[in-house]
Design a protein around this motif. Sequence first.
Motif, short mmCIF file in Angstrom:
data_model
loop_
_atom_site.label_atom_id
_atom_site.label_comp_id
_atom_site.label_asym_id
_atom_site.label_seq_id
_atom_site.Cartn_x
_atom_site.Cartn_y
_atom_site.Cartn_z
N ARG A 225 -19.12 -7.16 30.38
CA ARG A 225 -19.72 -6.60 30.23
C ARG A 225 -21.28 -7.47 31.51
O ARG A 225 -20.67 -8.39 31.66
N VAL A 226 -21.46 -6.47 32.69
CA VAL A 226 -22.44 -7.67 33.62
C VAL A 226 -23.45 -6.73 33.65
O VAL A 226 -23.89 -5.59 33.54
N GLY A 227 -24.62 -7.81 33.77
CA GLY A 227 -26.33 -6.63 33.85
C GLY A 227 -26.30 -6.38 35.02
O GLY A 227 -25.88 -7.37 36.23
N LEU A 228 -26.82 -5.12 36.23
CA LEU A 228 -27.12 -4.45 37.14
C LEU A 228 -27.60 -3.56 36.99
O LEU A 228 -28.07 -2.81 35.53
N GLN A 229 -28.58 -3.08 38.19
CA GLN A 229 -29.17 -1.92 38.20
C GLN A 229 -28.76 -1.53 39.05
O GLN A 229 -28.86 -2.54 40.75
N ALA A 230 -28.38 -0.01 39.24
CA ALA A 230 -28.26 0.11 40.45
C ALA A 230 -28.89 1.77 40.38
O ALA A 230 -29.39 2.46 39.81
N HIS A 231 -28.76 2.51 42.09
CA HIS A 231 -29.39 3.02 42.70
C HIS A 231 -28.48 3.83 43.47
O HIS A 231 -27.76 3.95 44.17
N HIS A 232 -28.40 5.21 43.36
CA HIS A 232 -27.62 6.36 43.93
C HIS A 232 -28.28 6.98 44.80
O HIS A 232 -28.55 8.39 43.89
N VAL B 61 -29.04 4.98 37.49
CA VAL B 61 -27.69 4.93 37.87
C VAL B 61 -27.33 4.22 36.76
O VAL B 61 -26.82 4.48 35.47
N ALA B 62 -27.94 3.60 36.58
CA ALA B 62 -27.87 1.99 36.04
C ALA B 62 -28.87 1.13 35.87
O ALA B 62 -29.36 0.79 36.87
N ASP B 63 -28.82 0.27 34.67
CA ASP B 63 -29.89 -0.27 33.97
C ASP B 63 -29.91 -1.43 32.86
O ASP B 63 -30.03 -0.58 32.27
N ASP C 94 -26.24 -9.44 37.57
CA ASP C 94 -26.04 -10.76 37.57
C ASP C 94 -24.65 -11.28 38.50
O ASP C 94 -24.82 -9.74 39.36
N PRO C 95 -24.28 -11.69 38.62
CA PRO C 95 -22.88 -12.26 39.34
C PRO C 95 -21.88 -11.70 39.26
O PRO C 95 -21.48 -11.21 37.73
N ALA C 96 -21.53 -10.80 40.45
CA ALA C 96 -20.30 -9.66 39.84
C ALA C 96 -19.15 -9.75 40.46
O ALA C 96 -19.83 -10.03 41.58
N ARG C 97 -18.20 -9.24 40.47
CA ARG C 97 -16.64 -9.35 41.28
C ARG C 97 -16.73 -8.23 41.75
O ARG C 97 -17.65 -6.48 41.04
#
Length: 205
Positions: free
Chosen positions: A116-123, A128-130, A173-176
């Motif tokens: 898994r990867v740590g991230l925060q996402a806004h749509h 939508v993710a934190d 965090d660094p993501a692909r």
Amino acid sequence: MAAVQLDLRSLEPGTAPLPGDVAEVAGADAVVVRGPVPALAAVLAALHKAERAAAVPVAWEPADDDDARGLARDLRIGSGEEREVGLAVDDHGGVLLHRGRIEPPTEDPRHAIGSRVGLQAHHDARKVADGLVTRVDVRPDYDAVDSLKVFVTVAPLRPVRRSTGRALQVASDPARILRDGVPYPRPVTRWTWYADPRFRWRLRP
């Protein structure tokens, strides 16, 4: 310049044409491209960079793979008249036609399961993710106008979070990153995909 024809059917899965392979489309009056989804994406990215995507008709002869067949259905290739189609782009100079993904930065399938990867996402305005997620999948919605569908998988066997909107903004965090099956050349910590009403391309079906 007359019509430019590009035969990119020999592209290997998970690869995109080199910039020089599609450079001539920027000055073309029309383009015919044969090949997989990344071939069409490279042509449209070059036209978008030249600010000519809405002016140059593009005909696409899809390759015989699942992604190409799926996108051809979405675009109704082989039917209808020449028309404008919305163009989803990112903040790193690319376009997204069929499917995008944000995932942990590993290419080794033995390490991918459970990662898994740590991230925060806004749509748009919606968070939508934190936190830790398995992946975020993104698809242009060709049944709507200037719309992206987003699917957040927090963990295997957990319900997928779904949302619809114009722009997805991610800090992580660094993501692909995968754009239509092609990995971005290095891990990133920020990424935006957006379906901007200013951006169109001209499809000659």
